[in-house]
Design a protein around this motif. Structure first.
Motif, PDB file in Angstrom:
ATOM      1  N   LEU A 167       0.823  -1.214   0.000  1.00  0.00           N
ATOM      2  CA  LEU A 167       0.000   0.000   0.000  1.00  0.00           C
ATOM      3  C   LEU A 167       0.855   1.262   0.000  1.00  0.00           C
ATOM      4  CD1 LEU A 167      -2.895  -0.795   2.501  1.00  0.00           C
ATOM      5  CD2 LEU A 167      -3.132  -0.313   0.070  1.00  0.00           C
ATOM      6  N   GLY A 168       2.049   1.159   0.564  1.00  0.00           N
ATOM      7  CA  GLY A 168       2.981   2.282   0.517  1.00  0.00           C
ATOM      8  C   GLY A 168       2.833   3.274   1.647  1.00  0.00           C
ATOM      9  N   TYR A 169       1.625   3.820   1.826  1.00  0.00           N
ATOM     10  CA  TYR A 169       1.437   4.875   2.822  1.00  0.00           C
ATOM     11  C   TYR A 169      -0.043   4.992   3.202  1.00  0.00           C
ATOM     12  CZ  TYR A 169       0.213   7.338  -1.496  1.00  0.00           C
ATOM     13  OH  TYR A 169      -0.346   7.680  -2.707  1.00  0.00           O
ATOM     14  N   THR A 170      -0.247   5.620   4.331  1.00  0.00           N
ATOM     15  CA  THR A 170      -1.582   6.053   4.748  1.00  0.00           C
ATOM     16  C   THR A 170      -1.669   7.559   4.563  1.00  0.00           C
ATOM     17  OG1 THR A 170      -1.690   4.311   6.427  1.00  0.00           O
ATOM     18  CG2 THR A 170      -3.230   6.141   6.668  1.00  0.00           C
ATOM     19  N   LEU A 171      -2.762   8.028   4.004  1.00  0.00           N
ATOM     20  CA  LEU A 171      -2.994   9.463   3.898  1.00  0.00           C
ATOM     21  C   LEU A 171      -3.603   9.944   5.216  1.00  0.00           C
ATOM     22  CD1 LEU A 171      -4.413   9.641   0.272  1.00  0.00           C
ATOM     23  CD2 LEU A 171      -2.241  10.603   1.063  1.00  0.00           C
ATOM     24  N   VAL A 172      -2.795  10.663   5.984  1.00  0.00           N
ATOM     25  CA  VAL A 172      -3.267  11.269   7.222  1.00  0.00           C
ATOM     26  C   VAL A 172      -3.720  12.689   6.890  1.00  0.00           C
ATOM     27  CG1 VAL A 172      -2.585  12.097   9.506  1.00  0.00           C
ATOM     28  CG2 VAL A 172      -1.776   9.865   8.678  1.00  0.00           C
ATOM     29  N   TYR A 173      -4.984  12.977   7.182  1.00  0.00           N
ATOM     30  CA  TYR A 173      -5.530  14.297   6.849  1.00  0.00           C
ATOM     31  C   TYR A 173      -5.411  15.238   8.047  1.00  0.00           C
ATOM     32  CZ  TYR A 173      -7.249  12.152   2.622  1.00  0.00           C
ATOM     33  OH  TYR A 173      -7.317  11.509   1.414  1.00  0.00           O
ATOM     34  N   VAL A 174      -5.044  16.471   7.744  1.00  0.00           N
ATOM     35  CA  VAL A 174      -4.886  17.520   8.749  1.00  0.00           C
ATOM     36  C   VAL A 174      -5.994  18.539   8.500  1.00  0.00           C
ATOM     37  CG1 VAL A 174      -3.311  19.208   9.749  1.00  0.00           C
ATOM     38  CG2 VAL A 174      -2.384  17.130   8.663  1.00  0.00           C
TER      39      VAL A 174
END
Length: 343
Positions: free
Chosen positions: A23-30
């Protein structure tokens, strides 16, 4: 290099890496609020991931110390992993749906031996060969992540607005991927005035992704014998999100996209086609393990690594449970391990 993106309207994302994962990464939203930034998910509990998260927050013009809260879409370690560390650094609250909070609580309280014995028994009952089960019987320590997750201190209540000062973020319960998965509807006009902008944006977690079909397996819990229907839960949740028609979807992996109803239709069709394909395979009695061996995956069964085979069997069982509930398949009386056949 830290990858951040400005989605407009006081929403940014940080690509927080998942070690050794395709998956590579998680998109963490700010999400900017009147009390400081609130994160949607937090990323994997790993020193390199923490470094990227802190650097990403700096690139967004803020810092971990300023974080007001963390809203967790679901309990999986690539989403909830760093929540406790963020809270320690900032005093932020951590919010999660009660069903996933219960899993976090039991995970923390369950001894490693209990988990390994439970998984070994589950796989044996599914028809797994002894050579696959043996490593679990011999295991003496925890070798997988997410087994000491942070306890949340706030509950996400479906249908209610979360306490984000100056923002309108409403929780939508979307079980399937986990029992307490939530999507989060930002009920504010889209800053780019996309079609349907009045319907806002949707933080979709792992519920709806632009290209990936989320894993739907059985809800694993050594101390809960409830017969659940995760795939049925997921399909119902998809219908709910499809009716919402947000202007844009902000998922936890890959990239933001529009036309949520079209993506929902694709996912519903995918699972209906898969159920039809499984019925053809079940023209003869098969155990869940035998069914998983014959199902179509993104690589041949022989090339699927050990942990992923366990996930594949769980997904096969979730589809079997759905077929049984629909009256389209049934267990073969007296079979051991239990086999299933199309009706």
């Amino acid at each position: 290099m830290t990858e951040t993106f400005d989605h407009g309207g006081g929403v940014r994302s940080i690509q927080v890496p998942i070690p050794d994962n395709p998956l590579g990464y998680t998109l963490v939203y700010v999400v900017d609020t009147d009390r400081g930034p609130v994160l949607v998910d937090s990323g994997w509990d790993d020193p390199a991931s923490w470094e990227v998260l802190t650097a990403g927050l700096a690139a967004c013009g803020t810092s971990v110390a300023e974080v007001h809260g963390v809203v967790v879409t679901h309990h999986h370690p690539d989403h909830h992993g760093l929540s406790g560390q963020v809270r320690e650094a900032s005093g932020a609250w951590v919010a999660m749906h009660a069903a996933d909070a219960a899993i976090v609580r039991r995970t923390r309280e369950t001894r490693p031996e209990r988990w390994y014995a439970y998984m070994a028994a589950k796989l044996t009952a599914a028809g797994a060969p002894e050579e696959h089960v043996a490593p679990l019987r011999a295991a003496r320590r925890r070798t997988f992540p997410g087994l000491t997750p942070a306890l949340p201190d706030r509950e996400i209540v479906p249908g209610e607005l979360l306490g984000l000062p100056g923002r309108r973020l409403r929780a939508i319960w979307t079980p399937g991927h986990t029992p307490g998965h939530v999507c989060l509807h930002l009920e504010e006009e889209h800053p780019a005035q996309l079609p349907g902008s009045g319907s806002g944006r949707l933080f979709s977690g792992d519920h709806v992704l632009p290209e990936i079909t989320p894993h739907i397996g059985l809800y694993e819990d050594p101390d809960d014998a409830t017969v659940t229907d995760p795939l049925g839960d997921y399909l119902d949740s998809l219908e709910r999100v499809g009716r919402l028609t947000p202007a844009e979807v902000l998922p936890a992996h890959q990239y933001a996209f529009t036309d949520a109803p079209a993506r929902v239709r694709q996912l519903l069709t995918h699972h209906e086609d898969r159920l039809t394909d499984l019925l053809a395979l079940l023209s003869e009695p098969l155990t869940p393990w035998q069914l998983a061996e014959r199902m179509e995956w993104n690589r041949p069964w022989q090339e699927i690594p050990y942990p992923s085979r366990n996930i594949a069997v769980s997904e096969a069982e979730a589809h079997l449970r759905r077929l049984v509930k629909l009256g389209r398949a049934e267990p073969v009386a007296g079979s051991e391990p239990v086999a299933y056949v199309a009706v």
